[in-house]
Design a protein around this motif. Structure first.
Motif, short mmCIF file in Angstrom:
data_model
loop_
_atom_site.label_atom_id
_atom_site.label_comp_id
_atom_site.label_asym_id
_atom_site.label_seq_id
_atom_site.Cartn_x
_atom_site.Cartn_y
_atom_site.Cartn_z
N ASN A 180 0.81 -1.23 0.00
CA ASN A 180 0.00 0.00 0.00
C ASN A 180 0.83 1.27 0.00
N PRO A 181 1.33 1.74 1.18
CA PRO A 181 2.08 3.01 1.11
C PRO A 181 3.31 2.95 0.21
N ASN A 182 4.06 1.84 0.28
CA ASN A 182 5.29 1.72 -0.51
C ASN A 182 4.99 1.70 -2.01
N LEU A 183 4.03 0.87 -2.41
CA LEU A 183 3.73 0.75 -3.83
C LEU A 183 3.12 2.05 -4.37
N SER A 184 2.29 2.71 -3.55
CA SER A 184 1.68 3.97 -4.00
C SER A 184 2.77 5.01 -4.28
N ALA A 185 3.73 5.10 -3.35
CA ALA A 185 4.81 6.08 -3.54
C ALA A 185 5.62 5.75 -4.79
N ARG A 186 5.90 4.46 -4.95
CA ARG A 186 6.70 4.04 -6.13
C ARG A 186 5.99 4.37 -7.43
N ARG A 187 4.68 4.10 -7.43
CA ARG A 187 3.94 4.37 -8.68
C ARG A 187 3.87 5.87 -8.97
N GLY A 188 3.78 6.66 -7.90
CA GLY A 188 3.80 8.12 -8.08
C GLY A 188 5.11 8.55 -8.73
N ILE A 189 6.21 7.98 -8.23
CA ILE A 189 7.53 8.32 -8.80
C ILE A 189 7.62 7.85 -10.25
N ILE A 190 7.13 6.64 -10.51
CA ILE A 190 7.20 6.09 -11.88
C ILE A 190 6.39 6.96 -12.84
N LEU A 191 5.21 7.43 -12.40
CA LEU A 191 4.41 8.31 -13.26
C LEU A 191 5.16 9.59 -13.57
N GLY A 192 5.76 10.18 -12.53
CA GLY A 192 6.54 11.41 -12.72
C GLY A 192 7.71 11.21 -13.66
N VAL A 193 8.41 10.07 -13.47
CA VAL A 193 9.57 9.75 -14.33
C VAL A 193 9.11 9.60 -15.79
#
Lengths: 216, 381
Positions: free
Chosen positions: A179-192
């Protein structure tokens, strides 16, 4: 003209290669495969360029007697040895394989194994509970670390056996990762991804051209 | 006499097979269709049929193919029971094919479906499954291009402060005051990697400042092509600043292509030369923490930036400043402050707003029991 030609080529090939991703037709896929094979031509040049540069760098070091210049001879000895065995006998020759497996692989493994100690030292600095955020990080890291090893759940199920649910540590760890970890990662991936697309458009349009060698 | 015996044996086997098939109520696969596989280059045909009931006794299916005017041939392996689709990717363009699906029982009894209508593979010019992606790309591209050209009008564009980039001058100034070098590491990416290109553009800006301050800039490269491009870029930056004499080509050199050999080489440079500032910008893998921790141990001010989300925690832990993901791509814009480049950042933000709005809308619709947006996104995925 020196700049226009690369910019035009960049635009044309960039747009064509982008469009091939939306067209499964054998003609467009043929173009895609063809252009990729052109890119492979660069590899031999890269090898020659790398070798020449390496030799130039170390010849200069030896000539100027810079610090630790003696080690440059080891570079030349290594290159020479692998070339003398590799070119006439091929990379499957037992001596070539032996050298790779007993010199290159252990040295790589040695560097990689240093990571364990660096992780420990970095974790020590990161987990010092000086602020609220650092404390939160410490608690989360403890849960994830203990949730990853069998002793975590053993501790939970024996010492904290009075609690209403089993395997609490591994379940909590999984929840944190999912949950928190994957959400943050996906946010970063979208930005990248958006950043990469934006940069690609700038390059295709010739607005960002510093990769061609500085200003106009 | 022998022939007659052979015929009797064949007839008996056939009778037994048919008898078993009928005794088990084995029915042929129904609704068998063969169509050109959509969204491909005409190199396959998809065969579909209805699922048989669980108690049908079918243990598998064998596909038979007939090229127009020819005989039947078995293609592929036996398919397990429950299969309802088969893609024949062994066709040749221009040929016309018809198919039969043969149901097989555990006792080797078989029953064939009707032959499908003849079909052939055709090249598709556009992948219809990627229409949403294509539309999204056009919208996002249009937003960026519109903002880039809008920025030419000279409008003031606000860009939030990025501490990692604010610290670039501080890092270079520190190195200059201490009389030490700056180490710039481009990571393991090749010249076609977006992160490497972003890193090279940041290096161009850093080189302008080091040219002004006459601070040595050392760039060990892992890729000879990257090295060549970087040499050109840094040389141009020094020329632009009017300091071609301060440029030293030997400071930008090829180290090695091996991942850990490269890490060892860069670590060795850090330990020996003790640079005052270390830039780790680009694509990194397992070596990221080895480099960052060594940089930390020598007391250098470290500014990192990567698009490798798995390495970000390591860099954040070990470095003074870290550019997270998109900040790496925004860096060259941020440092150069060119209006057109700033416009692209605004367009990028529009894309983020679009994605965020889709997420919120998708969640609200899912909660209301409407799932078309989720289905659409799953189709694109």
């Amino acid at each position: 003209m020196r700049r226009q030609v690369p910019l035009i080529l960049c635009f044309v090939f960039g747009v064509v290669m982008m469009l091939t991703q939306f067209s499964p037709h054998s003609f467009s896929q043929g173009i895609y495969e063809e252009v990729l094979s052109w890119a492979l031509i660069i590899s031999p040049f890269m090898l020659v360029l790398g070798t020449v540069t390496l030799i130039q760098t170390h010849v200069a070091r030896i000539r100027r007697r810079t610090e630790h210049w003696q080690y440059s001879f080891i570079i030349f000895a290594g290159i020479l040895l692998m070339v003398v065995i590799g070119i006439p006998f091929g990379p499957q020759h037992p001596i070539f394989v032996w050298l790779f497996n007993n010199v290159q692989v252990p040295m790589d493994a040695t560097m990689f194994s240093l990571l364990a100690f660096f992780i420990a030292s970095a974790a020590y600095r990161a987990f010092r509970a000086r602020t609220f955020e650092a404390s939160l990080l410490l608690v989360t890291a403890l849960i994830v670390m203990l949730g990853n090893v069998p002793i975590g759940d053993l501790f939970w199920n024996t010492v904290l056996s009075g609690l209403p649910w089993d395997n609490g540590l591994s379940d909590t760890k999984q929840w944190i990762l999912d949950n928190p970890n994957l959400s943050a990662r996906r946010g970063i991936i979208l930005g990248v991804s958006l950043g990469a697309i934006s940069q690609s458009i700038r390059i295709l349009l010739g607005i960002e051209r510093s990769y061609l060698g500085g200003g106009d | 006499m022998i022939k007659i015996t052979q015929w009797i044996v064949v007839c008996l086997v056939l009778c037994v097979s048919v008898g078993i098939a009928f005794s088990q109520g084995l029915s042929p696969p129904s609704n068998v269709t063969a169509v050109d596989t959509p969204n491909d280059d005409g190199s396959s045909v998809t065969i579909k049929w209805d699922a048989a009931p669980e108690d049908s006794g079918i243990s598998g299916y064998q596909i038979l193919r007939r090229i127009a005017g020819g005989g039947l041939e078995e293609i592929g392996e036996m398919l397990p029971a429950g299969t309802t689709t088969y893609v024949d990717a062994t066709i040749e363009k221009g040929n016309v094919y018809a198919y039969i699906v043969r149901a097989v029982t555990e006792t080797e009894a078989t029953v064939d479906s009707n032959e499908t209508a003849p079909t052939t593979g055709t090249d598709e010019w556009f992948h219809t499954g990627r229409i949403p992606l294509f539309v999204a790309m056009l919208l996002f591209g249009a937003a960026i291009v519109w903002n880039i050209y809008d920025a030419r009008s000279g409008k003031e564009i606000f860009v939030r402060r990025i501490p990692g980039l604010e610290a670039v001058d501080e890092a270079i100034g520190r190195a200059t005051e201490m009389g030490r070098s700056i180490l710039y590491v481009l990571g393991l990416g090749g010249v076609s990697g977006p992160a490497t290109i972003a890193s090279m553009t940041i290096l161009g800006q850093v080189a302008r400042r080091t040219a002004d301050y006459e601070t040595p800039l050392r760039v060990p490269c892992r890729d000879p092509i990257v090295m060549s491009v970087v040499r050109e870029m840094v040389k141009a930056s020094y020329l632009d600043e009017g300091r071609p004499d301060a440029y030293n080509e030997e400071n930008i050199f090829y180290l090695t292509s091996g991942q850990f050999a490269y890490a060892a080489g860069v670590d060795g440079m850090m330990i020996r030369e003790k640079p005052a500032a270390v830039f780790l910008q680009g694509t990194f893998y397992a070596e990221s923490l080895i480099l960052a921790e060594t940089g930390n141990s020598i007391g250098a001010i470290q500014i990192a930036g990567t698009d490798s989300e798995h390495q970000l925690p390591f860099l954040i832990t070990a470095c003074d400043y870290t550019l997270i993901g998109e900040e790496l791509y925004a860096a060259s814009t941020y440092l150069s402050r060119e209006p057109m480049l700033l416009g692209s950042l605004k367009g990028q933000d529009w894309g983020k707003v679009l994605i965020f709005a889709s997420l919120v809308l998708g969640v609200l619709l899912e909660l209301s029991g409407v799932n078309w947006i989720t289905t659409l996104l799953q189709r694109v995925g």
